[in-house]
Design an enzyme around this catalytic site. Sequence first.
Site, short mmCIF file in Angstrom:
data_model
loop_
_atom_site.label_atom_id
_atom_site.label_comp_id
_atom_site.label_asym_id
_atom_site.label_seq_id
_atom_site.Cartn_x
_atom_site.Cartn_y
_atom_site.Cartn_z
N GLY A 13 32.50 39.32 41.88
CA GLY A 13 31.88 39.92 40.70
C GLY A 13 31.25 41.28 41.00
O GLY A 13 31.47 42.25 40.25
N ALA A 221 48.47 30.77 49.34
CA ALA A 221 49.20 29.79 50.15
C ALA A 221 50.26 30.50 51.02
O ALA A 221 50.41 30.21 52.20
CB ALA A 221 49.85 28.75 49.24
N CYS A 272 38.50 31.43 50.85
CA CYS A 272 39.59 31.17 49.90
C CYS A 272 40.75 30.34 50.43
O CYS A 272 41.17 29.38 49.76
CB CYS A 272 40.14 32.50 49.40
SG CYS A 272 38.92 33.43 48.48
N1 LIG Z 1 35.50 36.16 48.09
C1 LIG Z 1 36.69 36.64 47.85
O1 LIG Z 1 37.20 37.46 48.60
C2 LIG Z 1 37.47 36.18 46.64
C3 LIG Z 1 38.63 36.90 46.29
C4 LIG Z 1 39.35 36.49 45.17
C5 LIG Z 1 38.90 35.41 44.41
N2 LIG Z 1 37.79 34.74 44.76
C6 LIG Z 1 37.33 33.67 43.86
O2 LIG Z 1 36.30 34.20 43.02
C7 LIG Z 1 35.29 33.22 42.74
C8 LIG Z 1 33.94 33.73 43.18
O3 LIG Z 1 33.98 33.93 44.58
P1 LIG Z 1 32.85 34.74 45.34
O4 LIG Z 1 33.31 34.91 46.73
O5 LIG Z 1 32.46 35.95 44.56
O6 LIG Z 1 31.65 33.66 45.27
P2 LIG Z 1 30.11 33.93 45.45
O7 LIG Z 1 29.50 32.65 45.83
O8 LIG Z 1 29.89 35.12 46.33
O9 LIG Z 1 29.61 34.34 43.98
C9 LIG Z 1 29.55 33.46 42.89
C10 LIG Z 1 28.24 33.73 42.15
O10 LIG Z 1 28.24 32.99 40.92
C11 LIG Z 1 26.89 32.63 40.63
N3 LIG Z 1 26.89 31.56 39.64
C12 LIG Z 1 27.35 30.29 39.76
N4 LIG Z 1 27.23 29.64 38.60
C13 LIG Z 1 26.67 30.49 37.71
C14 LIG Z 1 26.30 30.41 36.34
N5 LIG Z 1 26.51 29.28 35.65
N6 LIG Z 1 25.76 31.49 35.75
C15 LIG Z 1 25.55 32.64 36.45
N7 LIG Z 1 25.90 32.79 37.74
C16 LIG Z 1 26.45 31.73 38.37
C17 LIG Z 1 26.34 32.23 42.00
O11 LIG Z 1 24.92 32.26 42.03
C18 LIG Z 1 26.99 33.28 42.91
O12 LIG Z 1 26.13 34.40 43.13
C19 LIG Z 1 35.77 31.95 43.44
O13 LIG Z 1 36.51 31.20 42.53
C20 LIG Z 1 36.69 32.48 44.54
O14 LIG Z 1 37.66 31.54 44.89
C21 LIG Z 1 37.05 35.12 45.84
O1 LIG Z 2 47.50 38.38 60.44
C1 LIG Z 2 46.43 37.83 60.14
C2 LIG Z 2 45.71 38.14 58.97
C3 LIG Z 2 44.52 37.47 58.70
N1 LIG Z 2 44.06 36.53 59.56
C4 LIG Z 2 42.82 35.80 59.24
O2 LIG Z 2 42.93 35.23 57.94
C5 LIG Z 2 41.66 35.13 57.33
C6 LIG Z 2 41.70 35.73 55.92
O3 LIG Z 2 41.87 37.13 56.03
P1 LIG Z 2 42.12 38.05 54.74
O4 LIG Z 2 43.17 37.47 53.92
O5 LIG Z 2 42.32 39.43 55.23
O6 LIG Z 2 40.70 38.01 54.00
P2 LIG Z 2 40.19 37.26 52.68
O7 LIG Z 2 39.00 38.03 52.22
O8 LIG Z 2 40.04 35.81 52.93
O9 LIG Z 2 41.34 37.50 51.57
C7 LIG Z 2 42.26 36.49 51.19
O10 LIG Z 2 41.67 35.64 50.23
C8 LIG Z 2 41.21 36.32 49.04
C9 LIG Z 2 40.51 35.30 48.20
O11 LIG Z 2 41.35 34.57 47.40
C10 LIG Z 2 42.39 36.98 48.35
O12 LIG Z 2 41.93 37.64 47.19
C11 LIG Z 2 43.06 37.96 49.30
O13 LIG Z 2 44.20 38.53 48.69
C12 LIG Z 2 43.46 37.21 50.58
O14 LIG Z 2 44.00 38.13 51.53
C13 LIG Z 2 40.69 35.83 58.27
O15 LIG Z 2 40.01 34.86 59.03
C14 LIG Z 2 41.59 36.67 59.14
O16 LIG Z 2 41.04 36.94 60.40
C15 LIG Z 2 44.77 36.21 60.71
O17 LIG Z 2 44.36 35.35 61.49
N2 LIG Z 2 45.94 36.88 60.98
#
Ligand SMILES: NC(=O)c1ccc[n+]([C@@H]2O[C@H](COP(=O)([O-])OP(=O)(O)OC[C@H]3O[C@@H](n4cnc5c(N)ncnc54)[C@H](O)[C@@H]3O)[C@@H](O)[C@H]2O)c1
Ligand SMILES: O=c1ccn([C@@H]2O[C@H](COP(=O)(O)OP(=O)(O)O[C@H]3O[C@H](CO)[C@@H](O)[C@H](O)[C@H]3O)[C@@H](O)[C@H]2O)c(=O)[nH]1
Length: 480
Positions: A13, A221, A272
């Site tokens: 967010g 995946a 994730c």
């Molecule tokens: N972290 C990533 O790189 C990543 C990338 C792509 C997708 N996602 C997905 O996005 C979603 C969020 O992930 P994130 O890493 O930002 O999580 P996060 O825990 O960092 O953030 C989620 C936030 O939502 C808030 N929250 C929960 N319920 C709430 C409510 N009812 N009202 C208001 N706020 C509320 C929490 O307090 C928290 O700050 C997950 O579904 C995750 O799988 C994460």
């Molecule tokens: O060749 C590689 C690449 C990555 N990693 C590991 O894989 C994990 C995930 O890495 P990365 O995918 O770069 O970071 P994330 O922030 O977890 O991002 C993944 O997960 C997110 C949450 O869903 C998606 O949005 C992104 O596209 C997807 O790359 C880490 O522990 C890396 O060290 C390896 O071991 N070998």
Amino acid sequence: MVKICCIGAGYVGGPTMAVIALKCPSIEVAVVDISVSRINAWNSDQLPIYEPGLDGVVKQCRGKNLFFSTDVEKHVREADIVFVSVNTPTKTRGLGAGKAADLTYWESAARMIADVSKSDKIVVEKSTVPVKTAEAIEKILTHNSKGIKFQILSNPEFLAEGTAIQDLFNPDRVLIGGRETPEGNKAVQALKEVYAHWVPEERILTTNLWSAELSKLAANAFLAQRISSVNAMSALCEATGADVTQVSYAVGKDTRIGPKFLNASVGFGGSCFQKDILNLVYICECNGLPEVAEYWKQVIKINDYQKNRFVNRVVASMFNTVSNKKIAILGFAFKKDTGDTRETPAIDVCKGLLGDKARVSIYDPQVTEDQIQRDLTMNKFDWDHPLHLQPMSPTTVKQVTCVWDAYEATKDAHGICILTEWDEFKNLDFKKIYDNMQKPAFVFDGRNIVNVDQLREIGFIVYSIGKPLDPWLKDMPAVA
Ligand SMILES: NC(=O)c1ccc[n+]([C@@H]2O[C@H](COP(=O)([O-])OP(=O)(O)OC[C@H]3O[C@@H](n4cnc5c(N)ncnc54)[C@H](O)[C@@H]3O)[C@@H](O)[C@H]2O)c1
Ligand SMILES: O=c1ccn([C@@H]2O[C@H](COP(=O)(O)OP(=O)(O)O[C@H]3O[C@H](CO)[C@@H](O)[C@H](O)[C@H]3O)[C@@H](O)[C@H]2O)c(=O)[nH]1
């Protein structure tokens, strides 16, 4: 002026909305959260997450067209488009425990949107959710809507941590799924116009709702599967004398395969991959597809195998015991350039070493001692709930110390485990480190970042994932 509100000021967010605000000065963006400490941090000089480039983006827009607030209801009520980017952790109890996504936070956000809305809205799924979640959300909204119309879109996020700002500025694609109805198409168009401020049109893909939801799970995946594939090869390389770096380079040269995401490691981490694959497995099982479920489960099994294998290498090399030996852990975050430790392989490695009674001294440039202690005492999956709802760490692990310097961590240590590929670890003075360690001195490189030959010349016994084995390790079992 179009108003956007994002529920959930987390890793997704916060950066996503900051970039929308920067690229769309004509749109007002409010990011809201139930966590007061998170919102306070977003409004301070010390942002709640470490992400290269994020500070600059936030500073340019905060107070102009970007606002962080705990007044969730007010901002939702005023918004035209509501993004929902709340936690979707793995369920730990009840039906589907250990696999299914826990949609508690999503459902409560949807009910709140229905309660407070006084005008029609587009509701955007930004969180990663199971396929068909939009249908459930639609039902919650329409059954509680008091005549207000909601259009649900799926707009999964593909950013990776550590490169979030770069990924958001220049995404491979933006995916928008919607209902194939005139109202659905209109909503898709409205969201498309937001992204069109900076993303070329051909990279904005539109699909039906279910394809968008499933594409996100499928992409993660596939990515995780590449890592488990190369990690499985790394074990075979060690057994045969092949070098995994050379193998993945040769394999990746095939344009049908491509060179990215083929780095062998101690295992993948992050919030994730595991969660989303478990979710996919559960969906397959629920749809009567046990063979497909089994196929994807294997990606996680190999990841667990890789982490265990690493711990076993460490213990086996050091005369089959690390009891009371100091082991330095360099890097605790799940990858470089982030302070995020969710599902980091470092947790499993440290727990494995502690299980064998080691004393561990941990250094990570971005992770605090408090976080490390919480990670080592928390139950699996608890980390993925909002911060203020996570259990406080009741105890600290006594055999763990956290220091702010790699030289301090390695002083008097018997062995070093490199668990995160921070750039600074490549330039350490390993001669100085060697001189201050117990002998024989071991380096276990879980990220293949050290120069193995140079370290062996200094006197270290070196294990590097998937590389030809040090003579010391040759006859020792990889998996005890
Ligand atoms: N972290 C990533 O790189 C990543 C990338 C792509 C997708 N996602 C997905 O996005 C979603 C969020 O992930 P994130 O890493 O930002 O999580 P996060 O825990 O960092 O953030 C989620 C936030 O939502 C808030 N929250 C929960 N319920 C709430 C409510 N009812 N009202 C208001 N706020 C509320 C929490 O307090 C928290 O700050 C997950 O579904 C995750 O799988 C994460
Ligand atoms: O060749 C590689 C690449 C990555 N990693 C590991 O894989 C994990 C995930 O890495 P990365 O995918 O770069 O970071 P994330 O922030 O977890 O991002 C993944 O997960 C997110 C949450 O869903 C998606 O949005 C992104 O596209 C997807 O790359 C880490 O522990 C890396 O060290 C390896 O071991 N070998």
